[in-house]
Scaffold this active site. Sequence first.
Site, PDB file in Angstrom:
ATOM      1  CG  HIS A  18      -2.044  -1.057   0.991  1.00  0.00           C
ATOM      2  ND1 HIS A  18      -2.636  -1.723   2.049  1.00  0.00           N
ATOM      3  CD2 HIS A  18      -2.618  -1.572  -0.139  1.00  0.00           C
ATOM      4  CE1 HIS A  18      -3.529  -2.583   1.585  1.00  0.00           C
ATOM      5  NE2 HIS A  18      -3.527  -2.504   0.267  1.00  0.00           N
ATOM      6  CG  HIS A  41      -6.735 -11.017  -7.630  1.00  0.00           C
ATOM      7  ND1 HIS A  41      -6.023 -10.653  -8.758  1.00  0.00           N
ATOM      8  CD2 HIS A  41      -7.053 -12.322  -7.793  1.00  0.00           C
ATOM      9  CE1 HIS A  41      -5.906 -11.706  -9.557  1.00  0.00           C
ATOM     10  NE2 HIS A  41      -6.520 -12.731  -9.007  1.00  0.00           N
ATOM     11  CB  SER A 104      -5.651  -2.180  -2.904  1.00  0.00           C
ATOM     12  OG  SER A 104      -6.440  -3.301  -3.235  1.00  0.00           O
ATOM     13  CD  GLU A 122     -12.165 -10.985  -4.357  1.00  0.00           C
ATOM     14  OE1 GLU A 122     -12.100 -12.241  -4.376  1.00  0.00           O
ATOM     15  OE2 GLU A 122     -11.159 -10.256  -4.272  1.00  0.00           O
ATOM     16  CG  ASP A 147     -10.214 -14.782 -13.543  1.00  0.00           C
ATOM     17  OD1 ASP A 147      -9.544 -14.917 -12.506  1.00  0.00           O
ATOM     18  OD2 ASP A 147      -9.738 -14.860 -14.687  1.00  0.00           O
ATOM     19  N   GLY A 148     -10.231 -11.653 -12.142  1.00  0.00           N
ATOM     20  CA  GLY A 148      -9.464 -10.471 -12.480  1.00  0.00           C
ATOM     21  C   GLY A 148      -8.564 -10.648 -13.683  1.00  0.00           C
ATOM     22  CG  ASP A 168      -2.863  -8.151  -3.771  1.00  0.00           C
ATOM     23  OD1 ASP A 168      -2.009  -8.993  -3.455  1.00  0.00           O
ATOM     24  OD2 ASP A 168      -3.586  -7.561  -2.948  1.00  0.00           O
TER      25      ASP A 168
END
Length: 285
Positions: A18, A41, A104, A122, A147-148, A168
Site C-alpha cells: 500500500h 483481486h 487497496s 473479486e 476473475d481479475g 494482487d
Amino acid sequence: MNYRHGFHAGNFADVLKHVAWLELLRLMTAKDKALLVLDTHAGSGGYDLGGEQAARTGEWQDGIGRLLEAPAAPAVVRRYVEAVRTYDRKFGRHAGKLRHYPGSPRITRPLLRAGDRCVLCEAHAAEAALLKREFSGDKAIELRAADGYAALKALLPPPERRGLVLIDPPFEKTDEFERVARALAQALKRFATGVYALWYPLKDAASVAALRSAVAALAPRALDIELALARPLPPDGLQASGMIIVNPPWTFDEALQPAVSWLAQALGHDPSAQGTLRWLAGAPS
C-alpha cells in the site's frame, strides 16, 4: 496463504504493497489526463481489525501497528499512515486505537478524480459481497464479481490511454506464479504503456526468480521491490514479500528507495532485515 485477506490485513506485506500503491496513484493522478485504475483481486475493500479474522492472527500489530507513532518516517510512509488514519476516522474514534484498515480499493478511492475510471474485480463470492456493500451507491466505482485475469483481457487497452493496474492474487493455487506471468504477458501485448503493480509472496525462491526473469524478458522497464523481515528467511510463515512495478512513473524509484530501507528497520525482526530495490529491466543509466 488464506484467501480471506481479513486474516492478514495491515500486516507487513500490506504495508509494502500500500505504500507503493499510494505513491503510484499519487504520481499517476498528478497529470491532467483521465486514468483507468484496475484492481484484479480487490478483496472486500476495508477490514475491521477488531473482527474475528484480524483478531485471530493479530498480524496488523507488527505491520501498520508499528508505524502509527514511528518517528522520522519518509514522506511516502507518512502519506500512507495518514491515509490509514483517515479511513479509520470514518468509523469514529476508538480510544486512540486503530480499528479499521483500508484495502487497496479504499486506498485508491480518495485519489480518483472526475473523469477517472476505477474497476474492482473479486471472484470470491463472500469477498465480492462485502466489496459491494463497502461501495454501495458509489458511482465512481465499477464492481465486477469476476476473475481479475479475464478483466485484463476485457478492459485493456483502455479508451483513456492511461492505466494503472494492481495484480494482487492470493497465491493459493500452486500455479499462481505461472498464471501471473501469463496474464502480465497478455496485458503488455494489449497495452504496452500501462503501469502494472504486481504483489508476490517470497516463500519459494525458485518461483520468484522465474517470475522476475519472465518480467525482465517481457517489460521494457521493470522495478522489483522486496521487504524481508529477516535474513536468511525462516522456513515457516511469510517473512518476505515484494512488488514488481512495470513502467514505473518518473521519480517513483527515488521515493521508494529510502522508504523500503526504512520499513525494513521499522518492521524487521532483527538487524538482518532488508529492504531492497532493483531494476529488472530498463535501469536508468
